[in-house]
Design a protein around this motif. Structure first.
Motif, PDB file in Angstrom:
ATOM      1  N   GLU A  27       0.827  -1.203   0.000  1.00 37.00           N
ATOM      2  CA  GLU A  27       0.000   0.000   0.000  1.00 37.00           C
ATOM      3  C   GLU A  27       0.859   1.251   0.000  1.00 37.00           C
ATOM      4  N   MET A  28       1.901   1.244   0.789  1.00 43.31           N
ATOM      5  CA  MET A  28       2.796   2.396   0.891  1.00 43.31           C
ATOM      6  C   MET A  28       3.590   2.592  -0.397  1.00 43.31           C
ATOM      7  N   PHE A  29       4.125   1.500  -0.942  1.00 50.88           N
ATOM      8  CA  PHE A  29       4.995   1.593  -2.112  1.00 50.88           C
ATOM      9  C   PHE A  29       4.243   2.068  -3.347  1.00 50.88           C
ATOM     10  N   LEU A  30       2.997   1.606  -3.504  1.00 51.11           N
ATOM     11  CA  LEU A  30       2.247   1.906  -4.719  1.00 51.11           C
ATOM     12  C   LEU A  30       1.450   3.198  -4.645  1.00 51.11           C
ATOM     13  N   ALA A  31       1.445   3.845  -3.496  1.00 54.90           N
ATOM     14  CA  ALA A  31       0.652   5.065  -3.347  1.00 54.90           C
ATOM     15  C   ALA A  31       1.284   6.264  -4.038  1.00 54.90           C
ATOM     16  N   GLY A  32       2.551   6.143  -4.413  1.00 60.98           N
ATOM     17  CA  GLY A  32       3.202   7.246  -5.116  1.00 60.98           C
ATOM     18  C   GLY A  32       3.351   8.472  -4.237  1.00 60.98           C
ATOM     19  N   ARG A  37       2.157   9.087   5.541  1.00 60.98           N
ATOM     20  CA  ARG A  37       3.323   8.805   6.375  1.00 60.98           C
ATOM     21  C   ARG A  37       2.986   7.801   7.467  1.00 60.98           C
ATOM     22  N   ASN A  38       1.740   7.844   7.933  1.00 59.99           N
ATOM     23  CA  ASN A  38       1.330   6.989   9.042  1.00 59.99           C
ATOM     24  C   ASN A  38      -0.043   6.403   8.741  1.00 59.99           C
ATOM     25  N   PHE A  39      -0.164   5.093   8.786  1.00 59.54           N
ATOM     26  CA  PHE A  39      -1.480   4.496   8.579  1.00 59.54           C
ATOM     27  C   PHE A  39      -1.502   3.063   9.107  1.00 59.54           C
ATOM     28  N   GLY A  64      -1.477  -4.321   9.717  1.00 58.56           N
ATOM     29  CA  GLY A  64      -0.141  -3.895   9.329  1.00 58.56           C
ATOM     30  C   GLY A  64       0.004  -2.410   9.606  1.00 58.56           C
ATOM     31  N   LEU A  65       1.138  -2.016  10.144  1.00 60.74           N
ATOM     32  CA  LEU A  65       1.325  -0.633  10.585  1.00 60.74           C
ATOM     33  C   LEU A  65       2.488   0.039   9.852  1.00 60.74           C
ATOM     34  N   VAL A  66       2.279   1.280   9.478  1.00 61.43           N
ATOM     35  CA  VAL A  66       3.337   2.106   8.899  1.00 61.43           C
ATOM     36  C   VAL A  66       3.414   3.388   9.718  1.00 61.43           C
ATOM     37  N   VAL A  67       4.580   3.670  10.253  1.00 64.03           N
ATOM     38  CA  VAL A  67       4.805   4.869  11.059  1.00 64.03           C
ATOM     39  C   VAL A  67       5.997   5.615  10.469  1.00 64.03           C
ATOM     40  N   ASP A  68       5.768   6.853  10.101  1.00 56.21           N
ATOM     41  CA  ASP A  68       6.807   7.695   9.501  1.00 56.21           C
ATOM     42  C   ASP A  68       7.427   7.025   8.283  1.00 56.21           C
ATOM     43  N   HIS A  69       6.551   6.492   7.422  1.00 55.20           N
ATOM     44  CA  HIS A  69       6.947   5.852   6.162  1.00 55.20           C
ATOM     45  C   HIS A  69       7.761   4.577   6.351  1.00 55.20           C
ATOM     46  N   GLU A  70       7.731   3.996   7.542  1.00 52.61           N
ATOM     47  CA  GLU A  70       8.437   2.742   7.776  1.00 52.61           C
ATOM     48  C   GLU A  70       7.468   1.704   8.336  1.00 52.61           C
ATOM     49  N   LEU A 111      -3.951   4.467  19.862  1.00 52.54           N
ATOM     50  CA  LEU A 111      -2.626   4.083  20.339  1.00 52.54           C
ATOM     51  C   LEU A 111      -1.522   4.813  19.606  1.00 52.54           C
ATOM     52  N   LEU A 112      -1.653   4.950  18.281  1.00 54.21           N
ATOM     53  CA  LEU A 112      -0.569   5.502  17.457  1.00 54.21           C
ATOM     54  C   LEU A 112      -0.840   6.903  16.934  1.00 54.21           C
ATOM     55  N   ASP A 113      -2.045   7.429  17.192  1.00 55.78           N
ATOM     56  CA  ASP A 113      -2.403   8.773  16.731  1.00 55.78           C
ATOM     57  C   ASP A 113      -2.224   8.904  15.217  1.00 55.78           C
TER      58      ASP A 113
END
Length: 447
Positions: free
Chosen positions: A204-209, A214-216, A228-234, A371-373
């Motif tokens: 999802e992160m890679f293909l979003a262009g 940054r966070n989802f 699955g968690l992504v925080v600050d693009h990681e 939890l992660l805002d």
């Protein structure tokens, strides 16, 4: 002893700059000029010129027309060459193994499926998957030298360091299967192993262009309920790369209450929305379904649920560890297709049930948002995509309208557009991401 900061190798810096430039071009569908690349990346004009020359010679980007921007020489536009490199993604699911071939832009070029092989003989697993990977590449007519590698998305738990699928729920014979290294040896390609929910989030992160959040949180509804968690693009992987088991989150199960773990209307989200259980409830409410779910549903009401909040209830396994044919994941999957057809046909009972499931999953997502805002929740997965038309509006309403929601900022609730193959696509994106996305950690000198 205190950890000292490590320096950078000059060869690593050169490689890092290439990925920075390539990533910028990849995320810009309309292309970028060298001047724009220098501005966006912070690299000098000379460095951009050197890097783009290398990437053009490697066939990864091409010069594509010119634009006039004020006085002076027209600027040459650089665009990605999608067909220059490819990656294979494999999603191991209890019902089916899905294979996809992605080009450099992340477009699915080819796909196929095979039945999930039993792991009684691990070598047979490797032969089956390896043969399918080779066939996928050959049938697509792709140059094998242009394939960067293979990514595998598997239900957890996994041992990433050893490349082993440990003992995923509903793959009872898949214990300690050394899939990564054996498949690399069989195919000749580098292989990455990742947990399925994390792979979906990476995809999802890679293909979003350029629109990538940054966070989802990626709420994954497949054979298991996970996040699955992504925080600050990681991506958040955790110590053992098994982060994401969210099935034990306690929620108000509302009209879906009655799971063995519950008390009153409170219970685990994974148990509440187990597809075999929902199939049984659908039948009880008059939705005409064949397929499976009866036997599994009978166990759901009194059996155990897997550690990941598995979507096909844990008690469905027979004494020998197998899943009975009348309640198998294959049968449940067929019944789920029919439930999706009933939703599309306007069956009120089917629509209501899907909405109730979406509400419960949305309530669980609120816990993650608090939890992660975070400000974005993406729903997806093979079981989600088929009920999304009814489930997504309910999930969105449950999240944004929750009295328990703490953040005061807006929360965007959307469905992944990667479809049912999201984990396989994500697995391929792991390879693309590892090869193409800049990682500052790669600059450090290894000890």
């Amino acid at each position: 002893m205190a950890e000292h900061r490590r320096g950078a190798n000059l060869p690593s810096i050169g490689g890092f700059n290439r990925t920075v430039v390539l990533d910028a071009v990849r995320r810009s569908p309309d292309g970028l000029s060298r001047v724009e690349l220098a501005s966006r990346t912070g690299l000098s004009a000379q460095t951009v010129s050197n890097v783009t020359r290398f990437l053009i010679e490697a066939g990864m980007i091409v010069e594509s027309g010119t634009v006039v921007a004020g006085r002076g020489k027209p600027r040459t536009i650089l665009r990605l060459e999608p067909g220059s490199r490819y990656a294979v993604g494999v999603h191991v699911d209890p019902a089916v193994v899905t294979y996809v071939l992605l080009d450099l832009a992340g477009t699915v070029v080819a796909s196929s499926t095979t039945s999930t092989p039993t792991a009684d003989d691990p070598s047979e697993v490797v032969r089956t998957i390896g043969s399918a990977v080779d066939g996928l590449i050959a049938d697509a007519g792709v140059d094998v030298d242009g394939v960067l590698g293979v990514g595998i998305a598997s239900p957890g738990p996994i041992d990433v360091d050893a490349g082993i699928v440990v003992d995923p729920p509903f793959l009872p014979r898949w214990r300690d299967v050394p899939l990564r290294d054996a498949l690399a040896e069989a195919t000749g390609y580098p292989v990455l192993l990742e947990k399925d929910v994390t792979a979906a989030a990476v995809g999802e992160m890679f293909l979003a262009g350029e629109s990538s959040a940054r966070n989802f949180a990626f709420v994954y509804f497949g054979t298991g309920f996970g996040v699955g968690l992504v925080v600050d693009h990681e991506p958040v992987r955790g110590v053992g790369s098994n982060a994401g088991d969210a099935g034990h989150i306690m929620v108000d199960q509302r009209s879906l209450a009655g799971t063995p773990d519950g008390s009153g209307t409170r219970g685990e989200v994974g148990a509440a929305v187990a597809p075999d259980r929902l199939v049984r409830i659908a039948r009880e409410r008059g939705v005409a379904l064949s397929g499976g779910g009866d036997a599994a549903g009978a166990v759901s009401s009194g059996g155990a649920v897997s550690s990941g909040g598995a979507a096909v209830s844990g008690g469905a396994a027979a004494s020998d560890g197998s899943v009975p044919s009348d309640g198998s994941v294959d049968a449940v999957n067929r019944a789920w297709d029919e439930l999706a057809e009933a939703i599309a046909a306007g069956d009120e009972a089917a629509i209501t049930l899907a909405a109730e499931a979406g509400t419960v999953m949305g309530d669980a997502a609120v816990v993650i948002v608090n939890l992660l805002d975070i400000d974005r929740v993406v729903f997806g997965g093979p079981f989600w995509s088929r009920i999304a038309s009814a489930a997504l509006p309910a999930a969105r309403a449950a999240i944004v309208g929750s009295p328990l929601l703490v953040p005061k900022h807006a929360v965007d609730v959307v469905e992944s557009d990667r479809g049912a193959d999201v984990a396989a696509v994500g697995a391929a994106c792991l390879v693309l991401d590892a090869a193409l996305s800049p990682r500052a950690s790669g600059l450090l000198i290894r000890r």
